[in-house]
Design a protein around this motif. Structure first.
Motif, mmCIF file in Angstrom:
data_model
loop_
_atom_site.group_PDB
_atom_site.id
_atom_site.type_symbol
_atom_site.label_atom_id
_atom_site.label_comp_id
_atom_site.label_asym_id
_atom_site.label_seq_id
_atom_site.Cartn_x
_atom_site.Cartn_y
_atom_site.Cartn_z
ATOM 1 N N GLN A 78 -27.466 20.884 19.338
ATOM 2 C CA GLN A 78 -28.209 19.668 19.669
ATOM 3 C C GLN A 78 -28.364 18.805 18.429
ATOM 4 N N LEU A 79 -28.443 17.491 18.640
ATOM 5 C CA LEU A 79 -28.580 16.561 17.526
ATOM 6 C C LEU A 79 -30.031 16.461 17.063
ATOM 7 N N SER A 80 -30.199 16.226 15.780
ATOM 8 C CA SER A 80 -31.530 15.950 15.255
ATOM 9 C C SER A 80 -31.837 14.476 15.517
ATOM 10 N N GLU A 81 -33.093 14.101 15.376
ATOM 11 C CA GLU A 81 -33.456 12.693 15.588
ATOM 12 C C GLU A 81 -32.745 11.810 14.573
ATOM 13 N N ASP A 82 -32.547 12.320 13.378
ATOM 14 C CA ASP A 82 -31.852 11.572 12.333
ATOM 15 C C ASP A 82 -30.406 11.291 12.750
ATOM 16 N N GLU A 83 -29.756 12.288 13.331
ATOM 17 C CA GLU A 83 -28.375 12.112 13.794
ATOM 18 C C GLU A 83 -28.314 11.144 14.981
ATOM 19 N N GLU A 84 -29.324 11.210 15.853
ATOM 20 C CA GLU A 84 -29.379 10.270 16.967
ATOM 21 C C GLU A 84 -29.506 8.841 16.445
ATOM 22 N N LEU A 85 -30.351 8.652 15.434
ATOM 23 C CA LEU A 85 -30.508 7.327 14.823
ATOM 24 C C LEU A 85 -29.199 6.839 14.226
ATOM 25 N N THR A 86 -28.467 7.745 13.593
ATOM 26 C CA THR A 86 -27.183 7.379 12.999
ATOM 27 C C THR A 86 -26.223 6.869 14.077
ATOM 28 N N ILE A 87 -26.181 7.542 15.206
ATOM 29 C CA ILE A 87 -25.295 7.143 16.305
ATOM 30 C C ILE A 87 -25.733 5.797 16.867
ATOM 31 N N LEU A 88 -27.036 5.616 17.085
ATOM 32 C CA LEU A 88 -27.533 4.337 17.584
ATOM 33 C C LEU A 88 -27.194 3.202 16.631
ATOM 34 N N THR A 89 -27.368 3.449 15.349
ATOM 35 C CA THR A 89 -27.067 2.434 14.339
ATOM 36 C C THR A 89 -25.585 2.088 14.353
ATOM 37 N N ARG A 90 -24.740 3.099 14.488
ATOM 38 C CA ARG A 90 -23.292 2.882 14.535
ATOM 39 C C ARG A 90 -22.910 2.044 15.763
ATOM 40 N N GLU A 91 -23.487 2.371 16.909
ATOM 41 C CA GLU A 91 -23.197 1.629 18.135
ATOM 42 C C GLU A 91 -23.661 0.171 18.005
ATOM 43 N N LEU A 92 -24.824 -0.021 17.397
ATOM 44 C CA LEU A 92 -25.349 -1.366 17.201
ATOM 45 C C LEU A 92 -24.454 -2.165 16.255
ATOM 46 N N LYS A 93 -24.004 -1.522 15.216
ATOM 47 C CA LYS A 93 -23.120 -2.192 14.255
ATOM 48 C C LYS A 93 -21.814 -2.622 14.936
ATOM 49 N N GLN A 94 -21.263 -1.750 15.770
ATOM 50 C CA GLN A 94 -20.038 -2.093 16.501
ATOM 51 C C GLN A 94 -20.258 -3.315 17.382
ATOM 52 N N ARG A 95 -21.410 -3.369 18.056
ATOM 53 C CA ARG A 95 -21.710 -4.507 18.926
ATOM 54 C C ARG A 95 -21.849 -5.795 18.109
ATOM 55 N N ARG A 96 -22.493 -5.700 16.960
ATOM 56 C CA ARG A 96 -22.659 -6.896 16.122
ATOM 57 C C ARG A 96 -21.309 -7.414 15.624
ATOM 58 N N GLU A 97 -20.427 -6.495 15.255
ATOM 59 C CA GLU A 97 -19.084 -6.905 14.818
ATOM 60 C C GLU A 97 -18.322 -7.552 15.971
ATOM 61 N N SER A 98 -18.447 -6.969 17.159
ATOM 62 C CA SER A 98 -17.786 -7.541 18.339
ATOM 63 C C SER A 98 -18.344 -8.925 18.644
ATOM 64 N N LEU A 99 -19.665 -9.072 18.547
ATOM 65 C CA LEU A 99 -20.309 -10.361 18.795
ATOM 66 C C LEU A 99 -19.746 -11.425 17.857
ATOM 67 N N HIS A 100 -19.620 -11.069 16.605
ATOM 68 C CA HIS A 100 -19.076 -12.011 15.615
ATOM 69 C C HIS A 100 -17.659 -12.437 15.995
ATOM 70 N N GLU A 101 -16.841 -11.469 16.387
ATOM 71 C CA GLU A 101 -15.454 -11.770 16.763
ATOM 72 C C GLU A 101 -15.382 -12.616 18.034
ATOM 73 N N PHE A 102 -16.230 -12.299 19.011
ATOM 74 C CA PHE A 102 -16.239 -13.073 20.254
ATOM 75 C C PHE A 102 -16.647 -14.521 19.988
ATOM 76 N N GLU A 103 -17.665 -14.694 19.152
ATOM 77 C CA GLU A 103 -18.110 -16.055 18.833
ATOM 78 C C GLU A 103 -17.028 -16.807 18.073
ATOM 79 N N LYS A 104 -16.365 -16.117 17.151
ATOM 80 C CA LYS A 104 -15.294 -16.731 16.369
ATOM 81 C C LYS A 104 -14.132 -17.128 17.276
ATOM 82 N N GLY A 105 -13.875 -16.322 18.293
ATOM 83 C CA GLY A 105 -12.767 -16.584 19.205
ATOM 84 C C GLY A 105 -13.130 -17.501 20.368
ATOM 85 N N GLY A 106 -14.378 -17.938 20.409
ATOM 86 C CA GLY A 106 -14.794 -18.842 21.471
ATOM 87 C C GLY A 106 -15.021 -18.165 22.811
#
Length: 148
Positions: free
Chosen positions: A43-71
């Protein structure tokens, strides 16, 4: 209540509310947690869960930037909504001033005197702000605070 318990509760509520986007994001996060648990064999620790959430959020932010750049405003809006859902599971984010104070304390405690020692300072800071501050912001502030 652990993040996984909150996800399970919110997933049930999203099903009742017929909130398709929220349900989709929650299922994606749960799948990421389960994949990581399978890889680690425990099972994951809360720290590891936070790491995964942060990674998923970062991916979404990068995608958002690309989508906005691409119109692609349609995809950008959907991604913004996903970011909003994910953000609800992270601890309250530190303000820039709070991060700056932590950076100053870390520089003082490590005795760093130039940007060459940025890695040493970042190593002290990141465990303290994990899930509470964006790494890019922390890096920017460390760079500003350290003399050349």
């Amino acid at each position: 209540m652990s993040v996984m318990e909150r996800l399970n509760q919110d997933m049930k509520q999203a099903m009742k509310d017929k909130a398709a986007l929220k349900l989709s994001v929650i299922r994606m996060v749960k799948a990421a947690f389960q994949n990581e648990e399978i890889n680690k064999g425990r099972q994951l620790s809360e720290d590891e869960e936070l790491t995964i959430l942060t990674r998923e959020l970062k991916q979404r932010r990068e995608s958002l930037h690309e989508f906005e750049k691409g119109g692609r405003l349609d995809l950008a809006e959907k991604t913004r909504e996903e970011i909003e859902v994910l953000s609800a599971y992270l601890p309250v984010q530190l303000s820039e001033n709070e991060v700056r104070e932590i950076v100053r304390e870390a520089i003082a405690s490590t005795g760093a005197s130039s940007k060459k020692e940025m890695g040493k300072v970042m190593g002290v800071i990141m465990p303290k702000v994990k899930g509470k501050a964006d790494g890019t912001l922390v890096q920017k502030i460390v760079s500003e605070e350290l003399p050349t």
